[in-house]
Structure formats: structure tokens, C-alpha cells
Design a protein around this motif. Sequence first.
Motif, PDB file in Angstrom:
ATOM      1  N   ALA A  86       0.831  -1.203   0.000  1.00 23.18           N
ATOM      2  CA  ALA A  86       0.000   0.000   0.000  1.00 23.18           C
ATOM      3  C   ALA A  86       0.865   1.252   0.000  1.00 23.18           C
ATOM      4  O   ALA A  86       0.543   2.259  -0.653  1.00 23.18           O
ATOM      5  CB  ALA A  86      -0.930   0.000   1.206  1.00 23.18           C
ATOM      6  N   ALA A  89       2.099   1.724  -3.447  1.00 22.93           N
ATOM      7  CA  ALA A  89       1.013   2.163  -4.324  1.00 22.93           C
ATOM      8  C   ALA A  89       0.655   3.622  -4.082  1.00 22.93           C
ATOM      9  O   ALA A  89       0.136   4.300  -4.984  1.00 22.93           O
ATOM     10  CB  ALA A  89      -0.219   1.288  -4.107  1.00 22.93           C
ATOM     11  N   ALA A  90       0.939   4.119  -2.881  1.00 23.73           N
ATOM     12  CA  ALA A  90       0.635   5.522  -2.569  1.00 23.73           C
ATOM     13  C   ALA A  90       1.420   6.465  -3.464  1.00 23.73           C
ATOM     14  O   ALA A  90       0.968   7.577  -3.753  1.00 23.73           O
ATOM     15  CB  ALA A  90       0.943   5.821  -1.104  1.00 23.73           C
ATOM     16  N   ALA A 129      -0.482  11.961  -2.452  1.00 24.91           N
ATOM     17  CA  ALA A 129      -0.483  10.531  -2.761  1.00 24.91           C
ATOM     18  C   ALA A 129      -1.301  10.273  -4.015  1.00 24.91           C
ATOM     19  O   ALA A 129      -2.053  11.141  -4.481  1.00 24.91           O
ATOM     20  CB  ALA A 129      -1.059   9.743  -1.594  1.00 24.91           C
ATOM     21  N   ALA A 130      -1.170   9.070  -4.549  1.00 26.76           N
ATOM     22  CA  ALA A 130      -1.878   8.721  -5.776  1.00 26.76           C
ATOM     23  C   ALA A 130      -3.389   8.815  -5.616  1.00 26.76           C
ATOM     24  O   ALA A 130      -4.114   9.108  -6.575  1.00 26.76           O
ATOM     25  CB  ALA A 130      -1.482   7.304  -6.209  1.00 26.76           C
ATOM     26  N   ASP A 131      -3.882   8.590  -4.381  1.00 28.41           N
ATOM     27  CA  ASP A 131      -5.322   8.641  -4.150  1.00 28.41           C
ATOM     28  C   ASP A 131      -5.817  10.033  -3.758  1.00 28.41           C
ATOM     29  O   ASP A 131      -6.985  10.215  -3.423  1.00 28.41           O
ATOM     30  CB  ASP A 131      -5.737   7.624  -3.090  1.00 28.41           C
ATOM     31  CG  ASP A 131      -5.135   7.918  -1.717  1.00 28.41           C
ATOM     32  OD1 ASP A 131      -4.399   8.916  -1.582  1.00 28.41           O
ATOM     33  OD2 ASP A 131      -5.406   7.141  -0.771  1.00 28.41           O
ATOM     34  N   GLY A 132      -4.916  11.024  -3.776  1.00 21.97           N
ATOM     35  CA  GLY A 132      -5.324  12.388  -3.481  1.00 21.97           C
ATOM     36  C   GLY A 132      -5.070  12.853  -2.060  1.00 21.97           C
ATOM     37  O   GLY A 132      -5.257  14.031  -1.753  1.00 21.97           O
ATOM     38  N   GLN A 133      -4.653  11.956  -1.161  1.00 21.36           N
ATOM     39  CA  GLN A 133      -4.304  12.379   0.189  1.00 21.36           C
ATOM     40  C   GLN A 133      -3.158  13.395   0.121  1.00 21.36           C
ATOM     41  O   GLN A 133      -2.303  13.319  -0.757  1.00 21.36           O
ATOM     42  CB  GLN A 133      -3.839  11.192   1.030  1.00 21.36           C
ATOM     43  CG  GLN A 133      -4.886  10.185   1.410  1.00 21.36           C
ATOM     44  CD  GLN A 133      -4.298   9.152   2.360  1.00 21.36           C
ATOM     45  OE1 GLN A 133      -4.122   9.387   3.557  1.00 21.36           O
ATOM     46  NE2 GLN A 133      -3.992   7.979   1.816  1.00 21.36           N
TER      47      GLN A 133
END
Length: 277
Positions: A86, A89-90, A129-133
Motif C-alpha cells: 500500500a 502504491a501511494a 499521494a496517488a489517491d489524493g491524500q
Amino acid sequence: MSKPSMSGRLARAAAALTAATALGLAAAPSAQAADGPAAPTGGELAAARGATQDPAVLDQLGHFFARGGVPPTQSLGISAADEAKAAHAAAPRLTGDTVPVYTLDADFVAGRPGARVAAVEFTATKAIAADGQTASVWTAERNGSWRVVNIASGGDETDYAARAAADGGTAFREPQINAWYELKDGRVLPLEDSARRSVGAHGTTVAAYQQLVHQRYGDKLPGSAYDASGKAGGFRADAAPAPDRTTPAVAAGSVLGLTALAGTAIGLRRRKARVKY
């Protein structure tokens, strides 16, 4: 559109620092403006930025995002291998300028001649991060070198700095109440709700703000009888926000864990956390 180069970012940051110096960070009205603490130079900002680009820091950012701010001492309910996946992936990356973060200065609170409203406490760089965090990576000079000293969720430091700069002002914070202001043309203007509760929706003059913070903290400054007594609630640049300004449980100013990284202890903290090095 291509992204600006590192030299371009540093040039803009240096220009912002020059503008902040020109503003004087608004010296107390009862005295002549003083030079005050030196703002970071372009070279220092480059060194601060370089510290954030260390592979070990980026790896730690990946784990920070993977855990969503959950302390390393608390279980995520997944294996270490899954957490590592994970974190990879971030794919954390740094974005925008590395900016100086100004904090309310004790000399200004005391009303000392020539004192400026705020002084540089550290620099901050935004990470995504890749998810927008998002997170804010804090760097400070320690023993002659710039080191990462904290990672906090969100991007208050860089976001407020950008907002103030776009308006021709300089952002600074009053950490005791977790308030962010813009300093512009001899006025202290609110950038968020805590600041609006402090100085009103339209802000106040530097003179009035000095009286306000002197009333709040003047008898609690370092070296005061209050400070010497060891009581809580004195003036501290690393002060946590008041209890009614925190969120429950881990977000209420608690340290999310300490990890040795590049020779420096880095506290992984949520927004509004107390900062103490």
C-alpha cells in the motif's frame, strides 16, 4: 504546460521572501522596524527541499499515506507486507514550492521595540499521494543542516502561504489557538475560522493585534513568573490548539509515532498536533 524547474520554484520563493521582508512582517507600531530574524535564503530553501527528497523520507511518506495517519503502534488489520504494498502504491510526490512558515513572535507579544509580528519557525513542502491524500513535510535547520522534523496530514502551511501570497500578503500562524492570518498593508487579516473568531471577519490593525496577543500571552512569556511556575498554558511557539479546537482521539494533538529517519526523529502527526522538537 510544463512544470516549473526547481530553480524557478526557488526564485519565486525567494521573491516571496523579499516581499515578506519588504512588508517588515509588520513591526510593532510603537517602535522602528528592525531587521529581525533572517528569512531563509534561496540556498537554505534549496537545502530544505533537498532534505524532503531523500528516498527514506519518500518511503516514510508512503507508509504515512498507507496508514491514513493511524499510529504505527496501532494495528491496521493487515500484514506488514500488505502495508508495504500500500505504501508503494501511494506513490507520494512533492508538489509546489517549499515555503517558510512564520509563527507569532514572543518579542512582538511582549511589545519589544522593533519586534516583528512573526518569525520563521520551519519550512514546509506539500506532498500528495496517488489517491489524493495530502501531507505537509516540515524541515528545520538543526546543527547546521536542514532535516525533516515532522509530517502532518493536510496542507495548511503551503495552502495558506499560497493564499496570502496571491493577495500580496504573508501568511503566519498563532499556534496557541491554531489560527492562520494574512499580514498585509499594516493589517492582520483572517484566513480561516479560528482567525475570524480572533480578529473578526475584516481583521484588525497590527497595533490592535499586538494589544490582543499581549493581553492573551503577555504574562505567560518565557521567563515570566507564570512560565517559571511550570503551569500549563504559557506562551509557546509549539503550543497545541485549545481542547475545543481539536478532534477526538488520536487527532487531539497526539503523536502518531516516532521513526528514526536520516539521523532525525520525525514525529508523524495529524493536523493540529503539538510540535515539539
